[in-house]
Design a protein around this motif. Structure first.
Motif, short mmCIF file in Angstrom:
data_model
loop_
_atom_site.label_atom_id
_atom_site.label_comp_id
_atom_site.label_asym_id
_atom_site.label_seq_id
_atom_site.Cartn_x
_atom_site.Cartn_y
_atom_site.Cartn_z
N ILE A 10 0.84 -1.20 0.00
CA ILE A 10 0.00 0.00 0.00
C ILE A 10 0.87 1.25 0.00
CG2 ILE A 10 -1.65 1.35 1.36
CD1 ILE A 10 -2.86 -1.31 2.30
N MET A 11 1.92 1.25 0.83
CA MET A 11 2.82 2.39 0.88
C MET A 11 3.53 2.58 -0.46
SD MET A 11 2.66 3.95 3.76
CE MET A 11 4.17 4.92 3.73
N LEU A 12 3.87 1.48 -1.11
CA LEU A 12 4.51 1.55 -2.42
C LEU A 12 3.57 2.20 -3.43
CD1 LEU A 12 7.33 0.53 -3.30
CD2 LEU A 12 6.19 -1.42 -4.36
N ALA A 135 -7.26 0.02 4.59
CA ALA A 135 -6.06 0.63 4.02
C ALA A 135 -5.70 1.91 4.76
CB ALA A 135 -6.26 0.91 2.54
N VAL A 136 -6.71 2.69 5.15
CA VAL A 136 -6.46 3.92 5.90
C VAL A 136 -5.85 3.59 7.26
CG1 VAL A 136 -7.54 5.92 7.01
CG2 VAL A 136 -8.28 5.21 4.73
N VAL A 137 -6.39 2.58 7.92
CA VAL A 137 -5.86 2.16 9.23
C VAL A 137 -4.42 1.66 9.07
CG1 VAL A 137 -6.10 0.51 11.12
CG2 VAL A 137 -8.13 1.62 10.17
N ASP A 138 -4.17 0.88 8.04
CA ASP A 138 -2.82 0.35 7.81
C ASP A 138 -1.83 1.48 7.54
OD1 ASP A 138 -3.76 -2.20 8.15
OD2 ASP A 138 -3.95 -2.63 6.01
N LEU A 139 -2.26 2.48 6.80
CA LEU A 139 -1.39 3.62 6.52
C LEU A 139 -1.02 4.35 7.81
CD1 LEU A 139 -2.87 5.22 3.27
CD2 LEU A 139 -0.58 4.28 3.57
N TYR A 140 -2.00 4.52 8.68
CA TYR A 140 -1.74 5.18 9.96
C TYR A 140 -0.74 4.37 10.79
CZ TYR A 140 -2.46 6.22 14.90
OH TYR A 140 -2.26 6.48 16.23
N ILE A 161 -13.75 7.30 9.53
CA ILE A 161 -12.90 7.08 8.36
C ILE A 161 -13.67 7.41 7.08
CG2 ILE A 161 -11.70 5.31 7.00
CD1 ILE A 161 -11.02 3.90 9.61
N LYS A 162 -14.93 7.00 7.03
CA LYS A 162 -15.76 7.28 5.86
C LYS A 162 -15.93 8.79 5.67
CE LYS A 162 -18.80 6.80 2.56
NZ LYS A 162 -18.39 6.44 1.18
N SER A 163 -16.16 9.51 6.75
CA SER A 163 -16.32 10.96 6.67
C SER A 163 -15.02 11.61 6.19
CB SER A 163 -16.70 11.52 8.04
OG SER A 163 -16.80 12.93 8.00
N PHE A 164 -13.90 11.15 6.70
CA PHE A 164 -12.59 11.69 6.30
C PHE A 164 -12.32 11.38 4.83
CE2 PHE A 164 -7.94 11.70 6.03
CZ PHE A 164 -7.63 12.87 6.69
N TRP A 189 -2.77 10.76 -0.72
CA TRP A 189 -2.87 12.00 0.06
C TRP A 189 -2.97 11.70 1.55
CZ3 TRP A 189 -5.77 14.51 3.64
CH2 TRP A 189 -5.53 15.88 3.79
N ILE A 190 -3.73 10.67 1.91
CA ILE A 190 -3.89 10.31 3.32
C ILE A 190 -2.55 9.86 3.90
CG2 ILE A 190 -4.98 8.67 4.90
CD1 ILE A 190 -7.45 8.76 3.06
N GLY A 191 -1.77 9.11 3.11
CA GLY A 191 -0.45 8.70 3.58
C GLY A 191 0.44 9.90 3.85
N GLU A 192 0.39 10.90 2.96
CA GLU A 192 1.17 12.12 3.16
C GLU A 192 0.64 12.92 4.35
OE1 GLU A 192 0.97 14.21 -0.50
OE2 GLU A 192 2.19 12.75 -1.61
N TYR A 193 -0.65 12.86 4.56
CA TYR A 193 -1.27 13.56 5.70
C TYR A 193 -0.74 13.00 7.02
CZ TYR A 193 -5.05 14.83 8.97
OH TYR A 193 -5.77 15.29 10.05
N PHE A 194 -0.71 11.67 7.12
CA PHE A 194 -0.17 11.04 8.33
C PHE A 194 1.31 11.36 8.49
CE2 PHE A 194 -3.67 7.63 7.91
CZ PHE A 194 -4.51 8.35 8.72
N ALA A 195 2.05 11.36 7.39
CA ALA A 195 3.48 11.67 7.46
C ALA A 195 3.70 13.11 7.90
CB ALA A 195 4.13 11.43 6.09
#
Length: 240
Positions: A10-12, A135-140, A161-164, A189-195
């Motif tokens: 997913i990160m890839l 996938a969102v949880v895994d990214l976090y 998560i759905k709202s986000f 974008w969500i991955g970059e947001y967490f980063a």
């Protein structure tokens, strides 16, 4: 495939979505994935075996993984062709009727406008890609291992998560551009947001809260709220 390998895939994809993957050397890629060089080698071997990547870390069949929106192009083309055929038929009928004597003494002044130009086309809006909850949880968990791990998928968390997810796909940045238009872009974008959250001293506990919030710690649930978005986005170097 093991869960940690799924997270790395997913990160890839997130790096590929952000057009970053092709610019990274393997040592840099290992840093982005938060793994050692030996773990990167094992990851590469498995992903090549599964047919996910080639030897240069290029994701295979990338275009097939992209969300295809419900385009109205074909519907518009069909509508125009139908109207064109209708106009041709109408002109033929007019020519035929003009060659005959009009013996009807009644005059219709309130005829319904049935011309093609009077038709109204109702085109459907693009469908929003389904929410990638896990996938969102895994990214976090992968991006922010310093924060409390998110393990449960409760209804409350799922709703957040759905709202986000919807916000990422519908709200526009300050420059008027969308944050994401499909599932891959949204995850990127969500991955970059967490980063980006890592650069916030308050969220990462480098400036511990005091008073009644002395024991508070940032977590996934907070980052999904409006307050969390304010902390991450407004503290970022560039507008999100």
């Amino acid at each position: 495939m093991p869960e940690h390998m799924q997270r790395r895939l997913i990160m890839l994809m997130c790096l590929r979505c952000g057009n970053v993957l092709e610019t990274l050397h393997e040592t840099e890629l290992a840093f982005h994935l938060r793994i050692s060089d030996s773990e990167l080698a094992d990851t590469k071997a498995l992903f090549m075996q599964k047919g996910f990547i080639d030897d240069a870390w290029n994701l295979l069949n990338w275009d097939k993984r992209q969300f295809k929106s419900d385009s109205s192009t074909d519907r518009v083309r069909a509508y125009r062709n139908k109207n064109k055929a209708s106009e041709t038929l109408h002109e033929t009928e007019v020519k035929r009727s003009s060659n005959a004597l009009d013996t009807d003494t009644d005059t219709d002044t309130d005829k319904e406008d049935t011309s093609p130009s009077a038709a109204i086309v109702s085109l459907p809006t693009d469908r929003q890609p389904p929410c990638e909850y896990q996938a969102v949880v895994d990214l976090y968990n992968e991006t922010l291992p310093e924060l409390p791990s998110a393990r449960l998928m409760t209804e409350k968390r799922k709703k957040a998560i759905k709202s986000f997810w919807t916000w990422v796909l519908t709200a526009k940045k300050s420059d008027g551009k969308p944050r994401a238009t499909n599932s891959s872009e949204a995850l990127g974008w969500i991955g970059e947001y967490f980063a980006r959250a890592r650069d916030n001293d308050f969220l990462m506990g480098r400036t511990p809260p005091t008073g009644q919030h002395a024991n508070w710690r940032c977590d996934l649930d907070f980052l999904l709220t409006d307050k969390g978005k304010t902390q991450v986005i407004e503290k970022a170097r560039a507008a999100a």
